[in-house]
Design an enzyme around this catalytic site. Sequence first.
Site, PDB file in Angstrom:
ATOM      1  CG  HIS A 196      -3.554   4.375   4.730  1.00  0.00           C
ATOM      2  ND1 HIS A 196      -4.114   5.444   4.087  1.00  0.00           N
ATOM      3  CD2 HIS A 196      -4.125   3.277   4.198  1.00  0.00           C
ATOM      4  CE1 HIS A 196      -4.971   5.004   3.178  1.00  0.00           C
ATOM      5  NE2 HIS A 196      -4.998   3.692   3.217  1.00  0.00           N
ATOM      6  NE  ARG A 303      -5.444  -0.070   2.846  1.00  0.00           N
ATOM      7  CZ  ARG A 303      -6.182  -0.798   3.691  1.00  0.00           C
ATOM      8  NH1 ARG A 303      -5.696  -1.915   4.176  1.00  0.00           N
ATOM      9  NH2 ARG A 303      -7.383  -0.404   4.042  1.00  0.00           N
ATOM     10  NE  ARG A 339      -5.730   0.788  -2.555  1.00  0.00           N
ATOM     11  CZ  ARG A 339      -6.026   1.173  -1.314  1.00  0.00           C
ATOM     12  NH1 ARG A 339      -7.286   1.204  -0.920  1.00  0.00           N
ATOM     13  NH2 ARG A 339      -5.084   1.494  -0.467  1.00  0.00           N
ATOM     14  CD  GLU A 436     -11.829   3.871  -2.020  1.00  0.00           C
ATOM     15  OE1 GLU A 436     -11.588   3.521  -0.861  1.00  0.00           O
ATOM     16  OE2 GLU A 436     -10.973   3.857  -2.911  1.00  0.00           O
ATOM     17  CG  ASP A 460     -11.151   6.474   1.503  1.00  0.00           C
ATOM     18  OD1 ASP A 460     -10.827   7.447   2.207  1.00  0.00           O
ATOM     19  OD2 ASP A 460     -10.323   5.739   0.949  1.00  0.00           O
ATOM     20  CB  CYS A 507     -11.721  -4.477   1.299  1.00  0.00           C
ATOM     21  SG  CYS A 507     -11.739  -2.941   0.367  1.00  0.00           S
TER      22      CYS A 507
END
Length: 594
Positions: A196, A303, A339, A436, A460, A507
Amino acid sequence: MTKEPREIRCKGLGVSEGIVLGQVLRLQHGTPHVYHWKIDDADLETERQRFRAAVGLASRQVLTIKEQAEQRFGKDHAYIFDAHLLLLEDEKLIGDIERHITEQHTNAEWAVKVVGDGLLYLYSQIKDDYLRERGSDIEDVMQRLLVALSGAQPENRSLSEDAVIVAQDLLPSAVAELDLAHARAFATDMGGWTSHTAILARGVGIPAVVGLRDSYRRTKTGDRIIVDSTRNEVILNPSADTLEQYQTESVRRLERRGAADRVERGPVQTADGVEVTLRANVEVPSEFDGVERYGASGVGLYRSEFLLARRGGMVSEAEQCEAYEAIAKVAGSQGAVIRLFDLGGENMREQFQEPEKNPALGLRAIRFVLSNEAVMRTQVRAILLAAASGHLKIVLPMVADVSDVRRAQAIILEEATGLKQAGQSVGAVSVGAMIEVPSAVFMADKIARIVDFFELGTNDLVQYTLAVDRGNDEVADWFRTLHPAVLHSIDQSLKAAARGGIPAIVCGEMASTPAYAVLLIGLGATDLSMTPSAIPRVRRAIAGIDAEQARAIATECLNCESANEVEDLVRERFAKLWPQLFPPASLPAPRQVK
Ligand code: PEP
Ligand code: MG
């Protein structure tokens, strides 16, 4: 005569493009080591005084931080520091530490650690979520006291203009706390393309090289450093010749960038007329401008856990609502997909969780929110309320099957009903599932029947399909986005969405890389969401290819037996069909035989 420090080059992985010359700011992560030593009777009073002086220093520091926080974020957000001040004034706590020094004849650091750990343990046992979370305040105050006792300055997070953050590892929460306006680049010993921190660096346009292994121990704060993500390296203490070479290069780059800065908007069409929507992934407000600047069709992925990371803890319903309204405004008529908090894993695990043995396989994402229903309900209410004045959707991270989805949908429905009954206006919000993990791929047909859309999180999907930690540079060679197993997972998920008659947005970071984006088109994707700054180059690539040819290549890739074979094939076909669009450096590099 002092000797000039020697130039050192460290190889890593460039994860966010750019070249920066700056000064090292080392960022240490974790609690200082605490040693135990004995204090003689005669020295006990001095030790207690040393402790009291540290309490005074810590209180003054917290007061200053509180004032700064009030100025930057307003009074409402500075209240957390009141809790820290109260702890530093707490007679029982301070008295207990002093008593421990006296009775155990021990140094103040050890007393702080023993008493603090005892208190933290008590808090960890509390059932009430809110109170249990207050443990993080205690931890913060204890750490501050330890730093004050060591005589060291607390880390200076207000950065000089040319600060290059050098760290062993950089948690997303630490990045979010930084004054990003001033950080010029990141260089870390650990991390991978889809960690991240790397995603955030790309999002805010800060060059970054990760996986440097031992650059941290080789630097001091204040050293000169060049971060060159295009060559996957950092140069410590660059020589005069190296500096000159880089200064000339940076002028040339600026000239080239100026020429390439014309922005197109809206969907893009392949040369044979297939329309592809390009959306933006965003994490922090400094990326919001990019949605408009790079011509994105709304926000394909927000996010939301970064909202908590920036504040260092939970955020109230009203504040969340404000934040989601702001995103809806940025996204405009194309809307934004919020999300639900993807907490756990590498995201803020320290603030919200007991350490887990396998965090990536632990209480992460949908599992976290379903296990912390109050947190989920607050977020859902905030989104529903914000949707009254903007176009918002909810996506559920890391669902495994329909039962995860159904539980979440029931909560969303209950909250919507509750708000309506209370006379509040709420917006209609469609609900999607992130695909994911392999279980979701296998169950994709069933999931597609009960959700409004899919989002494919390829970061993921690679991590979990191949069982390769996305943030661990030791296994970076095994993290193969073009592995046939990954391509089959994408293919099956997109087909399931089509059969279910629902849209699917891809995404993950795969969508940000032009060559990979073309393969995604070949697999049938027509909706991609990515780091805003990547949109123009992905747009150029898509506009220059035929979807039919991309489909033929994707079909061949699905028949390959290894990642190497797919990469060789992609290099060969792309170079032949579209040499102008895909110079060799933009294609997967040939693998070295070890
Ligand atoms: C993904 O996994 O691809 C994704 C988009 O989510 P994140 O990178 O935040 O896990
Ligand atoms: Mg993900």
